[in-house]
Design a protein around this motif. Structure first.
Motif, PDB file in Angstrom:
ATOM      1  N   ASN A 111       0.826  -1.201   0.000  1.00 32.34           N
ATOM      2  CA  ASN A 111       0.000   0.000   0.000  1.00 32.34           C
ATOM      3  C   ASN A 111       0.863   1.255   0.000  1.00 32.34           C
ATOM      4  OD1 ASN A 111      -1.620   2.251   1.287  1.00 32.34           O
ATOM      5  ND2 ASN A 111      -3.220   0.695   1.188  1.00 32.34           N
ATOM      6  N   VAL A 112       1.900   1.250   0.835  1.00 33.81           N
ATOM      7  CA  VAL A 112       2.786   2.407   0.947  1.00 33.81           C
ATOM      8  C   VAL A 112       3.478   2.697  -0.375  1.00 33.81           C
ATOM      9  CG1 VAL A 112       4.885   3.277   2.069  1.00 33.81           C
ATOM     10  CG2 VAL A 112       3.150   2.083   3.423  1.00 33.81           C
ATOM     11  N   ILE A 113       3.828   1.658  -1.101  1.00 35.07           N
ATOM     12  CA  ILE A 113       4.647   1.828  -2.307  1.00 35.07           C
ATOM     13  C   ILE A 113       3.811   1.969  -3.580  1.00 35.07           C
ATOM     14  CG2 ILE A 113       6.416   0.729  -3.749  1.00 35.07           C
ATOM     15  CD1 ILE A 113       7.360  -0.718  -1.160  1.00 35.07           C
ATOM     16  N   VAL A 114       2.841   1.070  -3.761  1.00 32.98           N
ATOM     17  CA  VAL A 114       2.187   0.937  -5.069  1.00 32.98           C
ATOM     18  C   VAL A 114       1.255   2.105  -5.384  1.00 32.98           C
ATOM     19  CG1 VAL A 114       0.636  -0.494  -6.455  1.00 32.98           C
ATOM     20  CG2 VAL A 114       2.391  -1.564  -5.012  1.00 32.98           C
ATOM     21  N   ILE A 115       0.487   2.571  -4.414  1.00 34.66           N
ATOM     22  CA  ILE A 115      -0.487   3.628  -4.711  1.00 34.66           C
ATOM     23  C   ILE A 115       0.209   4.880  -5.231  1.00 34.66           C
ATOM     24  CG2 ILE A 115      -2.163   5.219  -3.706  1.00 34.66           C
ATOM     25  CD1 ILE A 115      -3.118   2.969  -1.918  1.00 34.66           C
ATOM     26  N   GLY A 116       1.261   5.310  -4.549  1.00 37.75           N
ATOM     27  CA  GLY A 116       1.976   6.502  -4.989  1.00 37.75           C
ATOM     28  C   GLY A 116       2.586   6.337  -6.369  1.00 37.75           C
ATOM     29  N   LEU A 117       3.191   5.172  -6.614  1.00 37.30           N
ATOM     30  CA  LEU A 117       3.769   4.916  -7.934  1.00 37.30           C
ATOM     31  C   LEU A 117       2.687   4.928  -9.013  1.00 37.30           C
ATOM     32  CD1 LEU A 117       6.319   2.048  -7.136  1.00 37.30           C
ATOM     33  CD2 LEU A 117       6.785   4.485  -7.449  1.00 37.30           C
ATOM     34  N   ALA A 118       1.510   4.366  -8.680  1.00 35.12           N
ATOM     35  CA  ALA A 118       0.423   4.331  -9.647  1.00 35.12           C
ATOM     36  C   ALA A 118      -0.099   5.728  -9.958  1.00 35.12           C
ATOM     37  CB  ALA A 118      -0.715   3.448  -9.129  1.00 35.12           C
ATOM     38  N   VAL A 119      -0.142   6.595  -8.956  1.00 38.20           N
ATOM     39  CA  VAL A 119      -0.577   7.975  -9.198  1.00 38.20           C
ATOM     40  C   VAL A 119       0.360   8.660 -10.192  1.00 38.20           C
ATOM     41  CG1 VAL A 119      -0.898  10.261  -8.182  1.00 38.20           C
ATOM     42  CG2 VAL A 119      -1.688   8.235  -6.946  1.00 38.20           C
ATOM     43  N   ASP A 120       1.656   8.582  -9.940  1.00 36.36           N
ATOM     44  CA  ASP A 120       2.620   9.242 -10.827  1.00 36.36           C
ATOM     45  C   ASP A 120       2.642   8.611 -12.222  1.00 36.36           C
ATOM     46  OD1 ASP A 120       3.327  11.110  -8.990  1.00 36.36           O
ATOM     47  OD2 ASP A 120       5.244  10.214  -8.441  1.00 36.36           O
ATOM     48  N   ALA A 121       2.390   7.302 -12.308  1.00 41.06           N
ATOM     49  CA  ALA A 121       2.413   6.623 -13.603  1.00 41.06           C
ATOM     50  C   ALA A 121       1.177   6.951 -14.441  1.00 41.06           C
ATOM     51  CB  ALA A 121       2.524   5.119 -13.409  1.00 41.06           C
ATOM     52  N   THR A 122       0.028   7.141 -13.789  1.00 39.17           N
ATOM     53  CA  THR A 122      -1.221   7.331 -14.536  1.00 39.17           C
ATOM     54  C   THR A 122      -1.602   8.790 -14.737  1.00 39.17           C
ATOM     55  OG1 THR A 122      -2.508   7.120 -12.487  1.00 39.17           O
ATOM     56  CG2 THR A 122      -2.148   5.112 -13.777  1.00 39.17           C
ATOM     57  N   ALA A 123      -1.104   9.673 -13.884  1.00 40.44           N
ATOM     58  CA  ALA A 123      -1.480  11.093 -14.011  1.00 40.44           C
ATOM     59  C   ALA A 123      -1.208  11.660 -15.405  1.00 40.44           C
ATOM     60  CB  ALA A 123      -0.777  11.919 -12.936  1.00 40.44           C
ATOM     61  N   PRO A 124      -0.043  11.363 -16.034  1.00 37.81           N
ATOM     62  CA  PRO A 124       0.188  11.903 -17.381  1.00 37.81           C
ATOM     63  C   PRO A 124      -0.750  11.331 -18.438  1.00 37.81           C
ATOM     64  CG  PRO A 124       2.256  11.209 -16.348  1.00 37.81           C
ATOM     65  CD  PRO A 124       1.146  10.662 -15.519  1.00 37.81           C
ATOM     66  N   LEU A 125      -1.419  10.212 -18.140  1.00 38.07           N
ATOM     67  CA  LEU A 125      -2.313   9.586 -19.106  1.00 38.07           C
ATOM     68  C   LEU A 125      -3.709  10.187 -19.083  1.00 38.07           C
ATOM     69  CD1 LEU A 125      -1.359   5.848 -18.418  1.00 38.07           C
ATOM     70  CD2 LEU A 125      -0.329   7.414 -20.077  1.00 38.07           C
ATOM     71  N   ILE A 126      -4.028  10.945 -18.034  1.00 37.57           N
ATOM     72  CA  ILE A 126      -5.359  11.527 -17.902  1.00 37.57           C
ATOM     73  C   ILE A 126      -5.450  12.766 -18.798  1.00 37.57           C
ATOM     74  CG2 ILE A 126      -7.088  12.436 -16.313  1.00 37.57           C
ATOM     75  CD1 ILE A 126      -6.284   9.586 -15.697  1.00 37.57           C
ATOM     76  N   PRO A 127      -6.426  12.833 -19.693  1.00 36.86           N
ATOM     77  CA  PRO A 127      -6.537  14.004 -20.577  1.00 36.86           C
ATOM     78  C   PRO A 127      -6.951  15.250 -19.794  1.00 36.86           C
ATOM     79  CG  PRO A 127      -8.431  12.567 -20.853  1.00 36.86           C
ATOM     80  CD  PRO A 127      -7.469  11.826 -19.965  1.00 36.86           C
ATOM     81  N   ASP A 128      -6.482  16.390 -20.241  1.00 38.69           N
ATOM     82  CA  ASP A 128      -6.918  17.649 -19.648  1.00 38.69           C
ATOM     83  C   ASP A 128      -8.391  17.872 -19.975  1.00 38.69           C
ATOM     84  OD1 ASP A 128      -4.368  18.154 -18.690  1.00 38.69           O
ATOM     85  OD2 ASP A 128      -3.756  19.228 -20.506  1.00 38.69           O
ATOM     86  N   ILE A 129      -9.142  18.328 -19.013  1.00 40.44           N
ATOM     87  CA  ILE A 129     -10.573  18.534 -19.226  1.00 40.44           C
ATOM     88  C   ILE A 129     -10.934  19.979 -18.909  1.00 40.44           C
ATOM     89  CG2 ILE A 129     -11.204  16.141 -18.796  1.00 40.44           C
ATOM     90  CD1 ILE A 129     -12.050  16.976 -15.973  1.00 40.44           C
ATOM     91  N   ASP A 130     -12.037  20.407 -19.498  1.00 43.65           N
ATOM     92  CA  ASP A 130     -12.519  21.766 -19.282  1.00 43.65           C
ATOM     93  C   ASP A 130     -14.038  21.720 -19.199  1.00 43.65           C
ATOM     94  OD1 ASP A 130     -12.482  24.471 -18.939  1.00 43.65           O
ATOM     95  OD2 ASP A 130     -12.418  24.943 -21.077  1.00 43.65           O
ATOM     96  N   GLY A 131     -14.596  22.518 -18.339  1.00 44.07           N
ATOM     97  CA  GLY A 131     -16.041  22.555 -18.196  1.00 44.07           C
ATOM     98  C   GLY A 131     -16.522  21.774 -16.986  1.00 44.07           C
ATOM     99  N   TYR A 132     -17.503  22.313 -16.296  1.00 40.95           N
ATOM    100  CA  TYR A 132     -17.988  21.714 -15.058  1.00 40.95           C
ATOM    101  C   TYR A 132     -18.590  20.325 -15.261  1.00 40.95           C
ATOM    102  CZ  TYR A 132     -19.774  21.736 -10.293  1.00 40.95           C
ATOM    103  OH  TYR A 132     -20.021  21.428  -8.977  1.00 40.95           O
ATOM    104  N   PRO A 133     -19.389  20.081 -16.318  1.00 40.93           N
ATOM    105  CA  PRO A 133     -19.964  18.732 -16.479  1.00 40.93           C
ATOM    106  C   PRO A 133     -18.906  17.639 -16.573  1.00 40.93           C
ATOM    107  CG  PRO A 133     -21.109  20.294 -17.893  1.00 40.93           C
ATOM    108  CD  PRO A 133     -19.934  21.022 -17.324  1.00 40.93           C
ATOM    109  N   LEU A 134     -17.834  17.897 -17.326  1.00 42.46           N
ATOM    110  CA  LEU A 134     -16.774  16.896 -17.431  1.00 42.46           C
ATOM    111  C   LEU A 134     -16.069  16.708 -16.103  1.00 42.46           C
ATOM    112  CD1 LEU A 134     -14.942  17.299 -20.865  1.00 42.46           C
ATOM    113  CD2 LEU A 134     -16.094  15.269 -19.960  1.00 42.46           C
TER     114      LEU A 134
END
Length: 203
Positions: free
Chosen positions: A77-100
């Motif tokens: 838990n200590v190791i994997v969650i943080g690594l997963a955040v940093d690994a996946t954050a660049p894959l999330i598209p930038d979004i705009d607008g309240y509904p999205l």
């Protein structure tokens, strides 16, 4: 069965990290520990994921005076969650607008609940924060609800002072995560292994 437990554990932890990335992109507020992590990230040159790992490790150190024993899942838990955040954050598209943003928030909270059901249901040890809660409750004799509320409010206050994001997402998470995890736990909790029967001596 152990292989199944490990697969479920790491799948849950990785999904948890991904869900945090989704909620971060939504920008509508995080749960208390997320608010703290974001606040620390804003005050340091560290990545969000690395802050998650470091704070998880610091919380784990608090287990020592509480005489809590970590399991495989605790360390992971200590190791994997943080690594997963940093690994996946660049894959999330930038979004705009309240509904999205609302959609991302809802999806992130749902994934977080599923992730909790997976890694907790694997039965390989509680996360650092869960162990802190149960350890303090055992040592103080206070109800779990009171201990959890005290920890969450303290962490949230610290995160706000450091500049973490509090908003509608914080409230949605607080109201939804308990029922979600409980529902997914019913599906993913693995049975405890039954001890092997021993043969009685003959004669």
């Amino acid at each position: 069965m152990m292989i199944r437990r490990l697969i479920q554990l790491f799948a849950g932890l990785a999904l948890y990290g991904f869900s945090v990335s989704v909620m971060l992109e939504a920008g509508l507020g995080l749960e208390p520990w997320g608010v703290l992590n974001e606040g620390v990230t804003g005050k340091t040159p560290l990545s969000f994921g690395l802050v998650v790992c470091l704070i998880g490790a610091l919380v784990l150190l608090l287990w020592i005076p509480l005489r809590q024993k970590p399991g495989v899942g605790t360390i992971a838990n200590v190791i994997v969650i943080g690594l997963a955040v940093d690994a996946t954050a660049p894959l999330i598209p930038d979004i705009d607008g309240y509904p999205l943003r609302v959609l991302f928030l809802v999806v992130g909270v749902l994934m977080n609940g599923l992730a909790g059901g997976l890694y907790i249901g694997a039965g390989l040890g509680p996360g650092p924060r869960d162990g802190l809660m149960t350890g303090l409750a055992r040592r103080t004799g206070w109800p779990l609800r009171r201990v959890r509320t005290g920890i969450e409010l303290t962490v949230l206050a610290a995160g706000v002072m450091l500049g973490g994001t509090v908003g509608v997402g914080t409230v949605v998470y607080a109201l939804a995560i308990g029922p979600l995890v409980q529902a997914f736990l019913r599906r993913f909790t693995l049975p405890e292994p039954t001890p092997k029967a021993t043969l009685a001596p003959v004669g």
